[in-house]
Design a protein around this motif. Structure first.
Motif, PDB file in Angstrom:
ATOM      1  N   TYR A  61      21.861  10.262 -10.697  1.00 12.94           N
ATOM      2  CA  TYR A  61      20.606  10.294 -11.452  1.00 12.94           C
ATOM      3  C   TYR A  61      19.736   9.080 -11.080  1.00 12.94           C
ATOM      4  O   TYR A  61      19.111   8.454 -11.942  1.00 12.94           O
ATOM      5  CB  TYR A  61      20.860  10.314 -12.956  1.00 12.94           C
ATOM      6  CG  TYR A  61      21.565  11.556 -13.518  1.00 12.94           C
ATOM      7  CD1 TYR A  61      22.588  12.185 -12.831  1.00 12.94           C
ATOM      8  CD2 TYR A  61      21.207  12.079 -14.757  1.00 12.94           C
ATOM      9  CE1 TYR A  61      23.232  13.312 -13.351  1.00 12.94           C
ATOM     10  CE2 TYR A  61      21.853  13.209 -15.291  1.00 12.94           C
ATOM     11  CZ  TYR A  61      22.864  13.808 -14.579  1.00 12.94           C
ATOM     12  OH  TYR A  61      23.518  14.915 -15.093  1.00 12.94           O
ATOM     13  N   SER A  79      26.492  16.214 -21.617  1.00 19.31           N
ATOM     14  CA  SER A  79      26.411  15.082 -22.563  1.00 19.31           C
ATOM     15  C   SER A  79      26.146  15.560 -23.987  1.00 19.31           C
ATOM     16  O   SER A  79      26.767  15.082 -24.941  1.00 19.31           O
ATOM     17  CB  SER A  79      25.292  14.115 -22.156  1.00 19.31           C
ATOM     18  OG  SER A  79      25.576  13.540 -20.912  1.00 19.31           O
ATOM     19  N   TYR A 112      15.849  12.609 -17.517  1.00 22.38           N
ATOM     20  CA  TYR A 112      16.461  13.051 -16.258  1.00 22.38           C
ATOM     21  C   TYR A 112      15.456  12.968 -15.104  1.00 22.38           C
ATOM     22  O   TYR A 112      15.773  12.534 -14.004  1.00 22.38           O
ATOM     23  CB  TYR A 112      16.909  14.510 -16.349  1.00 22.38           C
ATOM     24  CG  TYR A 112      17.917  14.862 -17.412  1.00 22.38           C
ATOM     25  CD1 TYR A 112      17.572  14.894 -18.758  1.00 22.38           C
ATOM     26  CD2 TYR A 112      19.211  15.230 -17.066  1.00 22.38           C
ATOM     27  CE1 TYR A 112      18.485  15.266 -19.727  1.00 22.38           C
ATOM     28  CE2 TYR A 112      20.137  15.605 -18.036  1.00 22.38           C
ATOM     29  CZ  TYR A 112      19.764  15.607 -19.370  1.00 22.38           C
ATOM     30  OH  TYR A 112      20.676  15.971 -20.328  1.00 22.38           O
TER      31      TYR A 112
HETATM   32  C1  LIG Z   1      27.305  22.072 -14.473  1.00 21.57           C
HETATM   33  C2  LIG Z   1      26.846  20.788 -15.060  1.00 21.57           C
HETATM   34  N1  LIG Z   1      27.680  20.075 -15.832  1.00 21.57           N
HETATM   35  C3  LIG Z   1      27.304  18.907 -16.389  1.00 21.57           C
HETATM   36  C4  LIG Z   1      26.039  18.402 -16.217  1.00 21.57           C
HETATM   37  C5  LIG Z   1      25.657  17.105 -16.878  1.00 21.57           C
HETATM   38  O1  LIG Z   1      24.631  17.341 -17.816  1.00 21.57           O
HETATM   39  P1  LIG Z   1      24.004  16.133 -18.641  1.00 21.57           P
HETATM   40  O2  LIG Z   1      23.341  15.260 -17.656  1.00 21.57           O
HETATM   41  O3  LIG Z   1      23.034  16.805 -19.561  1.00 21.57           O
HETATM   42  O4  LIG Z   1      25.128  15.470 -19.335  1.00 21.57           O
HETATM   43  C6  LIG Z   1      25.133  19.103 -15.432  1.00 21.57           C
HETATM   44  C7  LIG Z   1      23.786  18.585 -15.244  1.00 21.57           C
HETATM   45  O5  LIG Z   1      22.811  19.262 -15.087  1.00 21.57           O
HETATM   46  C8  LIG Z   1      25.550  20.330 -14.836  1.00 21.57           C
HETATM   47  O6  LIG Z   1      24.714  21.054 -14.080  1.00 21.57           O
END
Ligand SMILES: Cc1ncc(COP(=O)(O)O)c(C=O)c1O
Length: 364
Positions: A39, A199, A347
């Motif tokens: 990120y 998350s 993000y």
């Molecule tokens: C399949 C998958 N798992 C987990 C995540 C992590 O999501 P976050 O950043 O909302 O925690 C993402 C992020 O887009 C994802 O595509």
């Protein structure tokens, strides 16, 4: 004098946030999601900082996984979208990557590959179920047969059932519960590990935790929620983006500042010009009024963000001088707040930082 725009990445804060994610589900493992160059924080550096704690790393595609392996990362790496073409299966075996499998086409490719490569063993496959988001994943009606086909492959050592929530960051909506019910139906009677939580799931949906978490944005200290949230309050910012004042001028009342002459001084106003712009990833959608942090208190953007520069109203900062540092987001100006001003989410701001921004790492 070099252009002094710096993203300070606090690796110990990222470690703290990973441990906070894991602490939400004492018995679960967690894949640290470090796709998109963690990120924007630098994937190899973040992975090295988490190598002792993290159970596995998650990336979007094989190029990102290979960059980690070249950087010396030996922990398991999960390809969240699996392989895009059959040729990648060789590399998956060679580098011992874990792969998601989101379609029956991918499953057929794997079966064909394994017919030819009978020496392969130890594969880890995460079968992705489309439980309602309708982006990736096998149809719920096909889950049981796909699992049986995977379990019939002797080269496959372990299978995890994964799915992704569309609305976990909106706790009032019923969508997540509907997805959970669909997942239960799809997996009924099957004893198989599950991974469902991004998350927002980690932070708000304990009934969805199961065996494997997949925290991403929270690792970097930003919240997936629009509203204040108890776990979010314990996160530490992973990045401070800061720059310098490179010029100061007096603008007479009635004169405008910046492209489009969109901000007009109501009274004679000192204006600071900052070395940051949209070509660095600082959003052009940050409107006048977006806060920055200068000499221990807030100031506000005045005028449009341009490619390399942004302008700030110094009315409340008579002491400000050329060379003073200005925080654009970090401990004092949450990246979530800047994202709100820009009509976006943290993000896009974090992952949108460009190569021009120097990354500097603290607390390895
Ligand atoms: C399949 C998958 N798992 C987990 C995540 C992590 O999501 P976050 O950043 O909302 O925690 C993402 C992020 O887009 C994802 O595509």
């Amino acid at each position: 004098m070099a252009r002094n725009l710096i993203a300070d990445v606090d690796l110990s804060a990222i470690r703290h946030n990973y441990c906070l994610a894991r602490a939400q589900a004492a018995h679960a493992h967690a894949v640290a999601i470090i796709k998109a160059d963690a990120y924007g924080h630098g994937a190899v550096r973040v992975a090295r900082a988490l190598e002792t704690e993290a159970d596995a790393f998650g990336v979007a595609a094989i190029e990102e996984a290979l960059e980690l392996r070249e950087g010396g990362i030996t922990r398991p790496i999960l390809l969240l979208e699996g392989f895009f073409e059959a040729e990648e299966l060789e590399l998956i075996c060679q580098h011992q990557l874990w792969t998601a499998m989101h379609s029956l086409e991918q499953l057929a490719l794997l079966e064909r590959f394994l017919q030819q490569r009978t020496d392969v063993s130890g594969l880890h496959v995460w079968l992705k179920i489309d439980s309602g988001m309708h982006r990736l994943g096998v149809h719920p009606d096909d889950v049981q047969s796909a699992l049986e086909r995977l379990q019939a492959l002797t080269a496959v050592e372990s299978v995890v059932a994964m799915s992704h929530f569309a609305c976990a960051d909106e706790p009032q909506r019923p969508d997540t519960l509907r997805q959970l019910q669909q997942i239960d139906r799809s997996l009924s009677g099957m004893n198989i590990a599950r991974s469902l939580c991004n998350s927002a799931g980690v932070m708000h949906w304990p009934q969805a935790h199961h065996q494997w978490l997949r925290p991403g944005i929270m690792l970097y200290g930003a919240s997936p929620f629009a509203e204040p949230q108890p776990v979010a309050a314990q996160l530490k910012p992973g990045m401070t983006l800061s720059t310098e004042i490179i010029a100061i001028r007096e603008v007479p009342a009635g004169d405008a500042v910046g492209y489009g002459a969109s901000w007009i001084a109501e009274v004679p106003t000192r204006i600071a010009t900052l070395a940051v712009g949209y070509a660095d990833g600082y959003s052009r959608h940050a409107p006048s009024g977006t806060p920055v942090w200068l000499n221990g208190r807030r100031a506000a953007l005045a005028g449009r963000v341009s490619m390399d520069m942004a302008t700030v109203d110094l009315s409340l900062h008579p002491e400000a001088r050329v060379g003073d540092r200005v925080e654009l987001w970090g401990a004092n100006i949450p990246v979530n707040e800047v994202a709100d001003y820009c009509g976006t989410i943290p993000y896009t701001l974090l992952s949108g930082l460009t190569r021009r921004v120097k990354r500097r790492y603290t607390s390895e």
